[in-house]
Design an enzyme around this catalytic site. Structure first.
Site, short mmCIF file in Angstrom:
data_model
loop_
_atom_site.label_atom_id
_atom_site.label_comp_id
_atom_site.label_asym_id
_atom_site.label_seq_id
_atom_site.Cartn_x
_atom_site.Cartn_y
_atom_site.Cartn_z
N ASP A 257 0.85 -1.27 0.09
CA ASP A 257 0.09 0.07 -0.03
C ASP A 257 0.76 1.12 -0.06
O ASP A 257 2.08 1.08 -0.08
CB ASP A 257 -0.98 -0.01 1.27
CG ASP A 257 -0.22 -0.04 2.67
OD1 ASP A 257 0.90 0.29 2.59
OD2 ASP A 257 -0.76 -0.23 3.59
N ASP B 73 -8.09 -7.19 0.58
CA ASP B 73 -7.20 -7.50 1.63
C ASP B 73 -8.01 -7.01 2.83
O ASP B 73 -8.86 -6.07 2.94
CB ASP B 73 -5.92 -6.71 1.29
CG ASP B 73 -5.98 -5.39 1.90
OD1 ASP B 73 -5.43 -5.07 2.76
OD2 ASP B 73 -6.41 -4.46 0.98
#
Length: 380
Positions: free
Chosen positions: A96, A270
């Site tokens: 991320d 996720d």
């Protein structure tokens, strides 16, 4: 045609929904979609070894840019040969951007056009993260899939604030693209924001699609809005994204939300949910959540889930797992975490089969009833 390091191959569309069966090809292997990605925040999925993750069937895991930047440092990981080598994982990794962690530090951050100033949660020192820095960190980590630096506005923030925020996120995305030094072996995704406003989601998606990223994330969901609100945003956002590229819904891991995301055309998900709740003794089973630490399981010598063929369910009983967790034994956390990750990865396997068989809606209904959701409150 642009030669991307990340490519999506569509295998089949489900006849009755927006669901799609496919695969994503990365520099570290190919994985089927839809897929749930376990989260390894600190370059490890808590309590699980790489070998166990491969047994579970995780062809890709997620790691966290913000945390690895602070400790042990992205430059150290680069010197180690990159994140794959550092953590001994030879399959795909997604990182991320750090944007969500900065969003979580609402009380100690300041957002400007240049980037975000915030307090280091480890030692209180002042830190600065910009689009360029977020890309540089991820280039050092060497992940297969990277995220653009974005602001994640709260779902119920005022329209004017969210409009300014998405416009800045688009400018940050452009800056990140220019700063990306490894476009040949790392795929950078753009992140669509816009809270619950359809026109702002449309504007954000148009900006990012115009920049021709190899994939797109849908951000700003699973941040406190209702299940129905999330579905509504996906209904109008997913169709705005290219069909020939991956679509990733960030931070979602509840079973019903996974299925409903797939129905709306999402490929990747996720969440820390399965491992976080497992460490406290909450296990996902085919008949709903089970809190194995409860006293009623003290003499229950049956598996966690009679319908599960994971290592935990094949070898250990509810009574033994309860004993381990009550005694604060790490092995208990390992076993429950393994089971929960297996449950979600296997759920996605079943979803892929349902897409192949064109019966995803029937699968959804059956799953919700067995899991214990009130399906009337989970309309779509």
């Amino acid at each position: 045609m642009t030669n991307y390091p990340i490519t999506y191959r569509l295998i089949k569309k489900e006849k009755h929904t927006g669901a799609r069966l496919g695969e994503i090809i990365t520099p570290h292997g190919t994985f089927p979609t839809p897929m749930f990605m376990p989260v390894g925040t600190q370059a490890t999925v808590k309590t699980q070894s790489p070998e166990e993750l491969k047994e579970i069937g995780s062809g890709i895991i997620l790691s966290n840019t913000y945390h690895l930047w602070l400790r042990p440092g992205d430059e150290l990981i680069a010197r180690a040969g990159g994140l794959h080598k550092f953590m001994n994982w030879d399959q795909a990794i997604l990182t991320d951007s750090g944007g969500f962690q900065v969003y979580s530090l609402a009380d100690s951050r300041n957002i400007t056009e240049e980037g975000v100033t915030f307090k280091n949660h480890l030692n209180g020192s002042k830190m600065f993260l910009s689009p360029e820095k977020a890309i540089s960190i991820q280039n050092n980590l060497g992940s297969d899939i990277m995220m653009s630096f974005d602001e994640c506005p709260q779902f119920y923030q005022p329209y004017d604030y969210v409009k300014k925020s998405i416009e800045r996120t688009s400018r940050w995305a452009e800056r990140g693209l220019k700063a990306h030094r490894r476009p040949h072996d790392q795929g950078l995704f753009g992140i669509v924001q816009g809270a619950g406003f359809e026109d702002l989601r449309r504007q954000s998606a148009a900006d990012l699609v115009g920049m021709d990223f190899p994939g797109y994330s849908i951000g700003g969901l699973a941040v406190g809005e209702s299940h129905a609100e999330m579905n509504a945003v996906l209904d109008f956002t997913t169709p705005l994204l290219p069909e020939n590229k991956p679509r990733y819904l960030m931070g979602v891991g509840a079973p019903d939300s996974l299925i409903d995301g797939v129905i709306r055309g999402v490929d990747m998900f996720d969440c820390v949910l399965p491992t976080r709740i497992a460490r406290n003794g909450t296990c996902m089973t085919s008949e709903g959540r089970l809190v194995v630490k409860n006293a009623k399981f003290a003499e229950d010598f049956t598996p966690l889930d009679h319908n599960c063929d994971c290592y935990t369910c094949q070898h250990y009983t509810r009574a033994y797992l309860r004993h381990l967790l009550k005694a604060d034994e790490t092995f208990g956390m390992r076993l429950t975490s393994y089971h929960n990750l297996y449950f979600l990865v296997n759920l996605m396997k079943q979803v892929r089969q349902a897409i192949m068989d064109d019966n995803l809606l029937e699968f959804r209904q059956d799953f919700l009833e067995r899991y214990g959701y009130n399906s009337s409150s989970r309309n779509f």
